[in-house]
Design a protein around this motif. Structure first.
Motif: not given
Length: 261
Positions: A224-240
């Motif tokens: 779950q922690e890994r999934q949350r981290a992946d989601n956060a990275i994906a969100q940052l990529e979307v924002e970039r």
């Protein structure tokens, strides 16, 4: 309900350590479930740090008493001693004599066999019935009998020298005061064996997890922690990418996004 042994001449009991040359019985277990049931009970206590060095938790382990000058050994399927005397380095216990090697056993459990119902025996003569031995000789505070064939659980507490059958709580569990835990029946799978197990619950009703369940719980938490981290990275990529698209649009309009206004 009181299940009492018949009146009989009081035996003379002494507490003597088992002679080194005494041959302990080496009977096979009644069925494949018995070792697994006992191991699961101990595993949950150990996994939740409820077994301390001064305690003794054992399975199919001999308890010794000398009755009328005869050595009697009974080996419950599961047993708990709250405090025992330490043994020397390299010494392996092969039996236990109450009042000589530490405190008396506090809890014994028997998993009912399908042969002679010896777990209910009140035979007051050698070799003595199990119920008689636990109630009258050892005076074990709590005696548990689990019937895996009919899936029933009985808990007896010693009151005024006699065992009294206890009633379960609303959840169907029994309070084991010596361990400050509830005991009950639970169906599920452990180590590939899907059966009815005996399990522990704390005062708040929380199930004490086996070590394998704790590992799985930690694996799921890490996932779950890994999934949350992946989601956060994906969100940052979307924002970039959004920022890059906005910058490109500004440049098309002749505006340099890198120059501060």
């Amino acid at each position: 309900m009181v299940l009492a042994a018949p009146q009989h001449q009081s035996p003379i009991v002494t507490w003597e350590k088992l002679p080194e040359d005494f041959i302990l019985p080496d009977d096979p277990v009644e069925n494949i479930q018995q070792p697994s049931l006992a191991a699961a009970l101990t595993d949950a206590l150990g996994a939740t740090n409820r077994i301390q060095p001064h305690m003794l938790v054992a399975t199919n382990f001999g308890i010794v008493a000398n009755i009328n000058q005869k050595t009697v050994v009974k080996a419950p399927d599961w047993l708990y001693f709250p405090r025992v005397s330490p043994v020397g380095t390299g010494v392996i216990r092969r039996s236990y004599t109450p009042n000589t090697e530490g405190e008396n056993v506090a809890v014994v459990m028997e998993f009912l066999s399908d042969t002679d119902n010896a777990e209910y025996s009140i035979r007051p003569t050698f070799p003595y019935g199990k119920l008689y031995f636990y109630e009258r000789i050892l005076q074990v505070p709590t005696y548990v009998i689990f019937n895996p064939y009919e899936v029933t659980l009985e808990v007896r507490h010693l009151e005024n020298g006699q065992y009294v059958l206890q009633q379960p709580s609303e959840s169907g569990h029994f309070w084991i005061r010596e361990l400050d835990l509830f005991l009950g029946i639970w169906q599920g799978t452990r180590l590939g064996l899907n059966i009815y197990w005996l399990r522990w619950w704390d005062q708040e009703g929380n199930l004490l997890l086996w070590s394998s369940e704790q590992v799985e719980q930690e694996r799921q938490r890490a996932e779950q922690e890994r999934q949350r981290a992946d989601n956060a990275i994906a969100q940052l990529e979307v924002e970039r990418r959004r920022q890059e698209a906005l910058a490109a649009k500004l440049r098309q309009l002749g505006i340099d996004p890198d120059v501060e206004s």
